[in-house]
Scaffold this motif. Sequence first.
Motif, PDB file in Angstrom:
ATOM      1  N   GLU A  97       0.822  -1.203   0.000  1.00 56.71           N
ATOM      2  CA  GLU A  97       0.000   0.000   0.000  1.00 56.71           C
ATOM      3  C   GLU A  97       0.856   1.254   0.000  1.00 56.71           C
ATOM      4  OE1 GLU A  97       1.219  -0.227   4.238  1.00 56.71           O
ATOM      5  OE2 GLU A  97       0.888  -1.639   2.578  1.00 56.71           O
ATOM      6  N   THR A  98       0.297   2.338  -0.480  1.00 58.59           N
ATOM      7  CA  THR A  98       0.955   3.639  -0.386  1.00 58.59           C
ATOM      8  C   THR A  98       0.710   4.227   1.006  1.00 58.59           C
ATOM      9  OG1 THR A  98      -0.988   4.873  -1.148  1.00 58.59           O
ATOM     10  CG2 THR A  98       0.539   4.044  -2.848  1.00 58.59           C
ATOM     11  N   GLU A 112      -0.670   7.071   1.619  1.00 54.19           N
ATOM     12  CA  GLU A 112      -2.028   7.627   1.605  1.00 54.19           C
ATOM     13  C   GLU A 112      -3.060   6.530   1.869  1.00 54.19           C
ATOM     14  OE1 GLU A 112      -4.963  10.213  -1.390  1.00 54.19           O
ATOM     15  OE2 GLU A 112      -3.057   9.409  -2.122  1.00 54.19           O
ATOM     16  N   GLU A 113      -2.862   5.357   1.275  1.00 60.14           N
ATOM     17  CA  GLU A 113      -3.805   4.255   1.482  1.00 60.14           C
ATOM     18  C   GLU A 113      -3.744   3.740   2.918  1.00 60.14           C
ATOM     19  OE1 GLU A 113      -3.828   2.487  -3.093  1.00 60.14           O
ATOM     20  OE2 GLU A 113      -2.274   1.864  -1.677  1.00 60.14           O
ATOM     21  N   GLU A 166      -2.767   5.485   5.640  1.00 57.94           N
ATOM     22  CA  GLU A 166      -3.330   6.494   6.543  1.00 57.94           C
ATOM     23  C   GLU A 166      -4.832   6.644   6.358  1.00 57.94           C
ATOM     24  OE1 GLU A 166      -0.983   9.971   5.762  1.00 57.94           O
ATOM     25  OE2 GLU A 166       0.571   9.383   7.215  1.00 57.94           O
ATOM     26  N   GLY A 167      -5.323   6.256   5.163  1.00 58.08           N
ATOM     27  CA  GLY A 167      -6.757   6.325   4.910  1.00 58.08           C
ATOM     28  C   GLY A 167      -7.509   5.084   5.344  1.00 58.08           C
ATOM     29  N   TRP A 185       5.521   3.221   0.938  1.00 58.81           N
ATOM     30  CA  TRP A 185       6.070   4.361   1.660  1.00 58.81           C
ATOM     31  C   TRP A 185       7.420   4.051   2.299  1.00 58.81           C
ATOM     32  CZ3 TRP A 185       6.264   2.820   6.790  1.00 58.81           C
ATOM     33  CH2 TRP A 185       5.379   1.786   7.143  1.00 58.81           C
TER      34      TRP A 185
END
Length: 255
Positions: free
Chosen positions: A132-133, A135-136, A138-139, A173
């Motif tokens: 995952e990125t 952003e993904e 943390e989301g 990340w």
Amino acid sequence: MNRKPIFAANWKMNKGPSETEDFAKGFLPNVEHKTFPCDIVIAPPFVSLAKASEMFGNVSSVALAVQNCSQFDAGAYTGEISGLMLKEFFVHYVILGHSERRAIYGETDEFINAKVLKARELNLRPIFCIGETLEEREGGKLEEVLRRQVSVGLAGLEEKGLGDTVIAYEPVWAIGTGVTASAAQAQEAHAFVRSLIAEQFGADAAAKVRIQYGGSVKPGNAAELMACPDIDGALIGGAALEPSSFLGIIENGTA
């Protein structure tokens, strides 16, 4: 389940043939004529495969991989390289679905799945990358992303084909950033991936499949990461460009 760890060096777009020879000369004295409790894999750029095959081809403790391959056997696909061609270089593994291929070149889960199935058809062993990125994560979408990547990317694979496939969990990340997922974060993600495999292929298959961690692995953090029960080795980028560093990861990760 006693799974044999696998440590794979992904050189990315680094090391031409002469640099590959230099690396081999520094690495081989430490690995040839030795037995390791793990599999050691080196993935050079395509242009260095011939030299890598020449240098490592007769070394039983080292297997070669490539960083990508086509889902087609031959044809009008300019710039592509087929698995059939790669087998002539005694390649055993192929890295598929790496986050850089997904992000930079737009490879979709379906596209990667076609490559996985072709690799297994040709008896090449995929190192299938997921992750995952920031952003993904943390989301709150970590599990959603991993579930999609696993279910689509491995669709149509038989249980035997899964057994010859390595999964590499690489949080995007943490790749090349110097930031590493904590051992607890990595273990949690690996355990979840193994649960997804159990849902898709059964508990026995999930217990046998090897899941690597990829993301700023270094000699200094290898032991802690590899001590986690669901982490079965590492897919290593920058830290695998120097023989001593790559060897340090292997030694510390199997101590």
